[in-house]
Design an enzyme around this catalytic site. Structure first.
Site, PDB file in Angstrom:
ATOM      1  N   SER A 449      21.077  -1.598  -4.685  1.00  5.57           N
ATOM      2  CA  SER A 449      20.315  -1.747  -5.847  1.00  5.57           C
ATOM      3  C   SER A 449      20.561  -0.557  -6.857  1.00  5.57           C
ATOM      4  CB  SER A 449      18.735  -1.765  -5.343  1.00  5.57           C
ATOM      5  OG  SER A 449      17.858  -2.117  -6.461  1.00  5.57           O
ATOM      6  N   ASP A 528      19.734 -12.837  -7.228  1.00  6.04           N
ATOM      7  CA  ASP A 528      19.067 -11.455  -7.676  1.00  6.04           C
ATOM      8  C   ASP A 528      18.639 -11.520  -8.994  1.00  6.04           C
ATOM      9  OD1 ASP A 528      18.394  -9.025  -8.064  1.00  6.04           O
ATOM     10  OD2 ASP A 528      19.866  -8.255  -6.485  1.00  6.04           O
ATOM     11  N   HIS A 560      17.359 -10.502  -4.299  1.00 11.48           N
ATOM     12  CA  HIS A 560      17.326  -9.061  -4.322  1.00 11.48           C
ATOM     13  C   HIS A 560      16.657  -8.446  -2.885  1.00 11.48           C
ATOM     14  CE1 HIS A 560      17.828  -5.011  -6.122  1.00 11.48           C
ATOM     15  NE2 HIS A 560      16.846  -4.832  -5.429  1.00 11.48           N
TER      16      HIS A 560
HETATM   17  P1  4NP Z   1      15.588  -1.140  -6.578  1.00 15.74           P
HETATM   18  O1  4NP Z   1      15.969  -2.019  -7.722  1.00 15.74           O
HETATM   19  O2  4NP Z   1      16.430  -0.178  -6.380  1.00 15.74           O
HETATM   20  O3  4NP Z   1      15.677  -2.293  -5.356  1.00 15.74           O
HETATM   21  O4  4NP Z   1      14.482  -0.818  -6.755  1.00 15.74           O
HETATM   22  C1  4NP Z   1      16.104  -2.033  -9.072  1.00 15.74           C
HETATM   23  C2  4NP Z   1      15.786  -3.147  -9.971  1.00 15.74           C
HETATM   24  C3  4NP Z   1      15.538  -2.666 -11.304  1.00 15.74           C
HETATM   25  C4  4NP Z   1      15.738  -1.395 -11.840  1.00 15.74           C
HETATM   26  C5  4NP Z   1      16.092  -0.542 -10.910  1.00 15.74           C
HETATM   27  C6  4NP Z   1      16.175  -0.686  -9.550  1.00 15.74           C
HETATM   28  N1  4NP Z   1      15.694  -1.436 -13.035  1.00 15.74           N
HETATM   29  O5  4NP Z   1      15.530  -0.134 -13.560  1.00 15.74           O
HETATM   30  O6  4NP Z   1      15.303  -2.484 -13.607  1.00 15.74           O
END
Ligand code: 4NP
Length: 592
Positions: A449, A528, A560
């Site tokens: 992520s 995702d 995700h």
């Molecule tokens: P995470 O995923 O690291 O699992 O929280 C994200 C999803 C989207 C964004 C950042 C991290 N975003 O900036 O949209």
């Protein structure tokens, strides 16, 4: 143990044991049952333990997404399930514990639901729609939209006619305000003790609101009386909590007799306090507690302990209620873990977790593991990636780069308006540090992520810092991702970039692909909807055209949030097979 060489099949066997080690996470107490989620049947499902008979009842089959905190008096359990093969379009479900009958709400089509609370008869939730919407559902099956906004916000609790939550409600990307929605008056209010302060996690009863706030200087619990508007610092009879000086509060509430309890956290570990007095429990991370009239139940984990649930009696003695020991061959591979401060390019101290492998010499192959979020952290908690890497002969260096939670709000806000800037330099420093300290020989960067985003960006912007990269569910192009996002994630990205849309191009690996010099392993869930696959496919095409060394693993029918252990295996195993060739064995590249 003498760093015996491990065959790849031995490594895969260890990974299978790590991924399938069941985890248990406490949800709460409802009508004689302890509710929890567990992977014991291979999927994160919702379970109820009958505390009288010991019977374990599996309430969902094939995955649960969010669960509302249950009410002790109510036999109804409220939760969401994904209806879209991982796209995170969810429906709300209710199960009655005695009849075990379930139903869902047709009034609300599947949506991304980002906050869910249950007062015993009605449900309040926030969901992505045209904007971010606040909804009220009644157990009779009806639903009504109460409020809509373009701000990031989510519900955290609902009781005695008051819905509460938090959000970025005053247009300042660095502050969080509390909101209340009065069900009788149909009135939405924004509350902040101080302009620009960060206020989080409100819980409510009898029209009082308890929340964590940095308005007093460091984070404290504040009490707000809704009717009078009176605001005060929460007071405790005993002084242990005050002496501990937590940087964060992660769960808190009232006992039945009106005392306040709280879990305070500091440097990746936490402690439980009842009316300010510490409840003695093992060292590690406590993440949630539930007080019944005779017992306390607590979620516990550490870097070497998969999530388990402890039961504490009135004498303060505890036992493991739900949870299993790690198989000894796994436990014996995971070496010492400690926290070090890595000094970054500008002098900022970056708290970094190091987990050494007993199956590797020092210096040995090392992974700089970059956590997701970005407003999250590596802590003394069970992590499939960290445990698998350590077991397979990699030292793990996991920096809590600027923007991480757990070290105060000033530190957390340092990535706002600069994602992939200072935080990326912190991660590069962690690699340098690992080499200088004699921990690392070769170093790969790996993350999921936001950690996948950093992996893509680091391998093009800092092409000499790492020897290989493993990007899980990463981001290669913020501009395209923004267009593909729903209302909730668009507000999230706006906050992260502090509305500096012009910066998105500079922070997207897709514009720098020519600079890539090291082998890349790309792993991505097919469906995702937070970090969508299609920009990553475009990146892959560019890698292909330029003859870069890479491999790609797409996890079918997954989103995700990984709910099935077979999908977790598909994230970890390819990474370890890739690292075997490009880090452990040190294959050199033929052409870049
Ligand atoms: P995470 O995923 O690291 O699992 O929280 C994200 C999803 C989207 C964004 C950042 C991290 N975003 O900036 O949209």
């Amino acid at each position: 143990m003498g760093h015996l060489p491990q065959s790849i099949s031995e490594k895969l066997r260890l990974i299978e044991k790590i991924v399938t080690a069941p985890v248990y996470f406490l949800i709460g107490y409802a009508s004689g049952h302890l509710l929890y989620t567990s992977t014991v049947e291979g999927v994160i499902d919702l379970w109820a333990l009958n505390l009288e008979t010991g019977e374990k009842i599996r309430l969902t089959q094939g995955g649960v997404h969010g669960v509302a905190k249950p009410r002790p008096q109510s036999s109804y359990v409220v939760y969401t399930r994904d209806e879209s093969r991982g796209r995170e379009l969810q429906r709300v479900y209710v199960t009655e514990l005695k009849s075990r009958e379930s139903f869902t709400f047709e009034a609300l089509e599947p949506r991304r639901i980002v906050g869910l609370a249950f007062d015993g008869s009605e449900i309040a939730l926030t969901a992505a729609g045209e904007g971010v919407e606040l909804w009220l559902l009644n157990l009779s099956g009806t639903g009504e939209r109460l409020y809509s906004t373009n701000c990031l916000m989510y519900v955290t609790d609902f009781r005695d006619g008051l819905v509460v939550g938090q959000g970025v409600l005053k247009g300042n990307p660095k502050s969080y305000e509390i909101f209340t929605f009065d069900i009788d008056a149909r009135e939405f209010r924004v509350i902040t003790p101080k302009e620009g302060s960060v206020n989080k996690g409100p819980v409510t009863q009898r029209k009082e609101v308890l929340f964590a706030s940095n308005a007093p200087g460091r984070e404290k619990l504040l009490l707000f009386k809704y009717s009078s508007g009176e605001l005060s610092e929460a007071m405790f009879k005993h002084a242990d909590l005050e002496k501990y000086e937590p940087t964060e509060f992660i769960d808190y509430g009232w006992t039945d007799d009106g005392n306040l309890w709280a879990i305070g956290k500091k440097r990746g570990r936490s402690k439980l306090f009842l009316d300010g007095r510490e409840v003695a429990l093992p060292e590690g991370l406590l993440t949630r507690a539930t007080f019944t009239d005779s017992k306390v139940y607590v979620s516990y984990t550490s870097l070497k302990t998969p999530g388990r649930i402890l039961e504490v009696d009135s004498m303060g003695r505890y036992r493991v209620l739900l949870g299993e020991e790690l198989p000894s061959d796994v436990a014996s591979c995971i070496g010492d873990s400690y926290v070090a401060d890595v000094v970054s390019f500008d002098g900022l101290r970056i708290p970094t977790f190091i987990v050494e492998s007993k199956n590797s010499p020092k210096p040995g192959p090392t992974i700089v593991y970059v956590h997701g979020g970005p407003w999250s952290e590596v802590a003394d908690r069970w992590d499939l990636f960290i445990a698998s890497l350590a077991a397979c002969g990699y030292h793990v260096v996991a920096p809590n780069f600027r923007g991480s939670t757990g070290y105060g709000e000033e530190f957390r806000a340092l990535d706002i308006g600069d994602p992939g800037g200072g935080d990326l330099k912190d991660v590069v420093k962690a690699a340098e540090w690992a080499r200088e300290q004699g921990v690392a020989s070769k170093v790969a960067i790996m993350g999921y992520s936001y950690g996948g985003f950093m992996t893509f960006l680091a391998t093009v912007k800092e092409p000499d810092a790492f020897d290989a990269g493993v990007a899980g569910a990463g981001i290669t192009d913020w501009e395209e991702m923004y267009v593909l996002s729903d209302a909730f994630y668009r507000t999230f990205i706006d906050i992260l970039f502090a509305d500096k849309r012009g910066l998105m191009g500079d922070r997207s690996a897709i514009h720098f692909v020519d600079r890539l010099k090291v082998p890349l392993c790309i792993i991505h869930p097919q469906n995702d909807s937070r970090t969508p696959l299609s920009p990553v496919l475009k990146y892959i095409w560019k890698l292909m055209e330029r003859g870069k060394t890479f491999e790609v693993h797409i996890v079918p029918d997954a989103g995700h949030m990984i709910v099935r252990l077979e999908d977790a295996l598909k994230l970890v195993m390819p990474a370890v097979i890739f690292l075997e060739k490009y880090l452990a064995k040190g294959a050199t590249l033929s052409a870049t």
